[in-house]
Write an enzyme that holds these catalytic residues in place. Structure first.
Site, mmCIF file in Angstrom:
data_model
loop_
_atom_site.group_PDB
_atom_site.id
_atom_site.type_symbol
_atom_site.label_atom_id
_atom_site.label_comp_id
_atom_site.label_asym_id
_atom_site.label_seq_id
_atom_site.Cartn_x
_atom_site.Cartn_y
_atom_site.Cartn_z
ATOM 1 N N ILE A 195 12.119 -0.803 -1.520
ATOM 2 C CA ILE A 195 11.499 -0.514 -0.218
ATOM 3 C C ILE A 195 10.090 -1.075 -0.137
ATOM 4 C CG2 ILE A 195 12.844 1.562 0.190
ATOM 5 C CD1 ILE A 195 10.520 3.191 -0.839
ATOM 6 N N GLY B 217 4.485 -2.358 -5.228
ATOM 7 C CA GLY B 217 3.374 -1.463 -5.517
ATOM 8 C C GLY B 217 2.580 -1.918 -6.711
ATOM 9 N N GLY B 218 1.750 -2.911 -6.522
ATOM 10 C CA GLY B 218 0.880 -3.356 -7.599
ATOM 11 C C GLY B 218 1.667 -4.094 -8.649
ATOM 12 N N VAL C 98 8.991 -0.955 -5.690
ATOM 13 C CA VAL C 98 9.039 0.446 -5.299
ATOM 14 C C VAL C 98 10.408 0.724 -4.693
ATOM 15 C CG1 VAL C 98 7.998 2.265 -3.901
ATOM 16 C CG2 VAL C 98 6.564 0.470 -4.868
ATOM 17 N N LYS D 259 8.058 3.782 -8.576
ATOM 18 C CA LYS D 259 7.389 2.513 -8.852
ATOM 19 C C LYS D 259 7.788 2.083 -10.257
ATOM 20 C CE LYS D 259 2.974 2.027 -7.809
ATOM 21 N NZ LYS D 259 1.475 2.045 -7.973
ATOM 22 N N ASP E 79 -10.361 0.308 -5.985
ATOM 23 C CA ASP E 79 -9.476 -0.728 -5.425
ATOM 24 C C ASP E 79 -9.024 -0.324 -4.028
ATOM 25 O OD1 ASP E 79 -8.072 -3.114 -5.327
ATOM 26 O OD2 ASP E 79 -6.275 -2.294 -6.287
#
Length: 911
Positions: free
Chosen positions: A5, A8-9, A13, A28, A121
């Site tokens: 979906i 994520g970094g 995810v 994640k 961040d």
């Protein structure tokens, strides 16, 4: 299989189902090819730091686990998108929505800072926005505890280039002010639709922020409020010591920059810094439905023995004393957003049925914070301070709603301001459809616990809707109506569709229609609300009936009802605001001042009542007091709205402080260019610069026609008509007058022009139209037109009688001016002197203009010198009369054909 979906970094995810939590979660994945042990350490750090922070605006992280050799992080699922995607899809977000989202980011980040965690961040991609516009700050993988320097080598750059602070670019040690810099970039982008620094490479962007200040926001968009530009500029200071030291400081400036709208309930303040107890709730980030079950294992933990607790004696309350109840939040721990804000609102409304209890819900607590909680936290200290100030008992209400399978558990505590318990209640296994009635029953128990003897058969009702979905739509609308958001109307209409008998939704819809100048629709909704008040508590009945009376122009009845309400509930802030409006519209400055002073006893630093005090001092002729109060207020609230500056401008202008008045006018124009331009045009006319004023008015009309913004057309056309007849161009005057359509004061000016220019029939048609209006001012304008018609046709005695009748209908200043003129024509100089004295005393009211239009009307003041000259001449003081005529003529040098100018010049030429 898992459906992806998003990203994520350091990993994909996925959506999954947690069998232990019995909720959907986001997973994640820790990719094995990225960072090895450091990647795993980063994920563990994210869990540890995210768990330290408890805020509904911080994404909850559950566990780092492994399944079939695959490591993953499980976290709260948010059904929506990240802020970056939202900005890409909607290039120009409404300012109200921008502030709503930004506040929540600030609240989440403030909670992190309170736990000593710096994000490092912060960027739009790490801000998740669900479908109800609730925000979660995510991805604390780079975060550090403040003062922890053990994991970052000197000179290392961590963060996203477009949002990094200068100290991050340099590789220096960072603290909360680094996150505040990143916040400033995000707000700049949200409002200005671009990041503040543009370069071909990320390195170029980072290099620019070491040496350059960004372009001011208002150069990108002139409609950006000045206070918002100042907040962004302070966030983006190169020197960290010049930035906000804390997010709470930032939020206080943000709060000070917003102004209350008259005649509305305060919005839910869950978006305002730490002013409220935050409510938690899990919602999701992805929009793809996945049928997957993943069992997430968690390590077990030992249970510590509970410490022994000494239960204090229960508090008791005097049945004869009204008790203030602070509802500091029923936390929503269910994950269902329908309960957010709704539960507090239901309880507050249910308690409003009582004359023994005065509830403050989360929608109202913000009014107390500036006075009683300098750090913005609502806690027992606020209750203690409020009890001392009000000399009344105070209780604090808290609670939580927890899911129990398909049912819910509602727990609740009530304690006195000194910490003694009053009521503790838990209701388990409540059906969703029973929650409204359950809260109604809880309100009855609270009232009993606070010493009230209930009437036999008192119903367990909340006085809102029995339909929970309708109540939620209403609660959402309250959160939007602060800015007269069009979507608030949509939510209210949905609430009414779900429950057509929802009286409060009809009443609030009437307020919104009134605020956007749709009086007929407002009246219709008020009529519906009044038809649905049967069975409501006395307080709500009085509120609804008073609002309806005001909307129908029956201000005498509205005043009576609001005062009756305040006699029983002397701290009702909205009743004070509406009563002030009613007295102001009724031209009763003395009573307005007294009401403002009463309100300030309960809300000593409330900007709404302080601003009203400035206006009251202005209207009663205390100009020095008005300016002193205004500047004192500016020191505390440095970012008021344009109307505040409008009042200060008039005070300085009337005091003869020309340069100060112009400086204030510039600030008003910066906040509201339309009103500021109207004031500048008015000043040009007052200075006799008719040609300049006409050019600016024509340019405005052309611009409005091109852009479709025609709300100022009536006023501008009426002034153009007035100026044309004063320079002798009657055809142009009649053409402009014929274009005036709906605004009552503009129709009055148009009719007065038509009487002078010869179109008596159309002027009389306007008179008849205004006479049929329900608003007293409008009917009074119609009578003044009739009085001028009689005077011009040689019937000054009739004109005097009609003008007196107009002043009885509504004490508008034009009625006294018309009576003075008619009395001069009738050689009744005693009456003329008395009426002119009234006008002179009320010169601030004249300068402030008509109540149904923005801008000022100082250009009507010079005419007072003409009438003063006529009265002086009649009394034999020729020298004084000459001075008055000369001052009048000098101020109107371009109005060569104005009948009064012509007459003044003739009298000056007569020996």
């Amino acid at each position: 299989m898992l459906d992806a979906i998003g990203k994520g970094g350091m990993g994909e995810v996925y959506r999954a189902y947690d069998a232990e939590l019995k909720v959907e979660v986001a997973l994640k994945i820790v990719r094995g090819d990225v960072g090895g042990d450091e990647a795993l350490a980063r994920f563990r750090r994210e869990i540890a730091l995210a768990r330290k922070v408890t805020s509904p605006n911080v994404l909850r992280v559950y566990d780092l686990a492994e399944h079939d050799g695959l490591r993953f992080l499980s976290m709260e699922l948010v059904d929506g998108e990240d802020l970056g995607a939202l900005m890409r899809r909607d290039a120009k977000l409404p300012l109200a929505r921008v502030l709503k989202l930004f506040r929540q980011v600030c609240v989440g980040l403030d909670a992190a800072h309170a736990e000593g965690v710096v994000h490092r961040d912060l960027k739009p991609q790490n801000v998740l926005v669900d479908k109800d516009d609730r925000v979660r700050v995510a991805d604390f993988g780079l975060a550090r505890s403040i003062g922890d320097s053990g994991m970052t080598a000197s000179g290392a750059q961590l963060g996203s280039p477009a949002y990094m602070s200068p100290e991050q670019v340099r590789g220096d040690v960072v603290d909360e002010r680094s996150d505040i810099y990143s916040l400033g970039i995000m707000l700049y982008q949200l409002v200005g639709r671009q990041t503040p620094f543009q370069a071909d490479t990320p390195h170029g962007v980072m290099e620019m922020r070491l040496h350059k200040q960004p372009r001011p926001l208002r150069e990108l968009d002139a409609t950006v409020p000045a206070y918002l530009e100042a907040i962004v500029a302070r966030c983006l200071e190169l020197d960290a010591s010049k930035r906000y030291a804390t997010i709470r400081e930032l939020l206080k400036d943000l709060d000070a920059g917003e102004t209350e709208i008259v005649d509305r309930a305060p919005p839910p303040r869950s978006r305002r810094s730490k002013r409220l107890i935050a409510v938690a709730g899990a919602v999701a980030l992805a929009a793809i439905v996945v049928v997957v079950v993943v069992v997430v294992a968690r390590p077990g933990g030992k249970s510590e023995p509970a410490p022994s607790v000494v239960t204090p004696a229960r508090a008791s309350f005097d049945p004869s004393a009204q008790v203030i109840v602070l509802i500091t939040g029923i936390q929503n721990r269910t994950g269902y957003p329908i309960f957010d804000s709704t539960l507090d609102l239901l309880l507050s409304s249910a308690l409003r049925r009582s004359e023994h209890v005065d509830p403050y819900a989360t929608t109202e607590l913000h009014a107390l914070v500036d006075d009683l909680a300098p750090d913005g936290t609502i806690d027992d200290r606020v209750a203690t301070a409020l009890a001392a100030r009000e000399q009344a008992p105070v209780a604090i209400a808290r609670g939580a709603l927890i899911a129990q399978g398909t049912k819910f558990s509602l727990s609740f505590t009530l304690a006195s301001s000194d910490g003694k318990p009053v009521l503790q209640r838990t209701v388990d296994h409540v059906d969703r459809d029973q929650l409204v009635q359950t809260i109604g029953q809880l309100a009855l128990e609270i009232r009993t616990a606070l010493g009230e003897k209930l009437a036999t058969g008192e119903p367990p009702t909340t006085d809102l809707s029995a339909n929970l979905e309708a109540d939620h739509e209403y609660a959402v609308a309250l959160g939007m109506s602060e800015n007269v958001d069009a979507s608030a109307t949509d939510h209210l209409q949905r609430a009414i569709a779900l429950d057509p008998a929802f009286a409060d939704a009809h009443r609030k819809l009437a307020v919104l229609y009134s605020n956007v100048s749709e009086p007929k629709r407002a009246r219709d909704q008020n009529v519906l609300a009044t038809q649905l008040v049967e069975g409501r508590g006395r307080r709500d009945r009085l509120t609804i009936e008073a609002d309806a009376a005001a909307a129908q122009g029956n201000f005498a009845r509205a005043i009576s009802l609001y005062e009756e309400l305040l006699n029983v509930w002397p701290r009702d802030r909205i009743a004070y605001i509406n009563l002030l409006v009613a007295y102001t519209v009724s031209h009763n400055s003395e009573r307005t001042a007294k009401v403002a002073q009463n309100a300030l006893r309960h809300y000593p630093h409330d900007i709404t009542f302080r601003s009203q005090l400035v206006m009251d001092q202005l209207l009663t002729g205390h100009l020095d007091d008005a300016t002193a109060t205004a500047y004192e207020l500016l020191a505390r609230f440095p970012n008021p709205d344009a109307s505040f500056y409008n009042n200060l401008y008039v005070a300085e202008y009337l005091l003869g402080h020309r340069q100060k008045a112009l400086d204030v006018l510039a600030k008003s124009t910066a906040l509201d260019p339309n009103t500021g331009n109207a004031e500048a045009i008015d000043l040009a006319i007052a200075d006799g610069k008719i040609a300049e004023a006409e050019k600016r008015l024509r340019d405005e009309l052309a611009r409005d026609l091109a852009t479709g913004h025609t709300e100022w057309a009536d006023v501008n056309n009426s002034i153009l008509a007035e100026l044309a007849v004063r320079r002798g161009d009657k055809p142009a005057a009649l053409a402009f007058a014929a274009k005036v359509g709906t605004t009552a004061s503009a129709l009055y000016v148009a009719a007065m022009v038509e009487l002078q220019a010869g179109d008596v029939a159309h002027a009389r048609a306007i008179r008849d139209r205004l006479a049929r209006e329900t608003v007293p001012d409008s009917r009074a304008y119609g009578s003044v037109i009739e009085a001028e018609d009689a005077r011009l046709h040689g019937k000054p005695q009739d004109a005097m009688r009609i003008a007196r009748d107009a002043a009885v209908i509504s004490d508008v200043w034009v009625a006294h001016l018309a009576l003075a003129h008619a009395a001069i024509d009738a050689n009744d100089f005693g009456t003329a002197r008395d009426e002119l004295a009234i006008c002179t005393t009320r010169r601030a009211e004249i300068a402030l203009g008509f109540g149904d239009q923005s801008g000022t009307s100082a250009h009507y003041l010079p005419v007072l010198r003409y009438y003063e000259g006529r009265i002086q001449e009649a009394s034999g003081d020729r020298a004084a009369a000459k001075a008055s005529y000369e001052a009048f003529v000098a101020a109107q040098r371009d109005a060569t054909a104005d009948p009064l100018i012509v007459d003044a010049k003739r009298r000056l030429a007569t020996p």
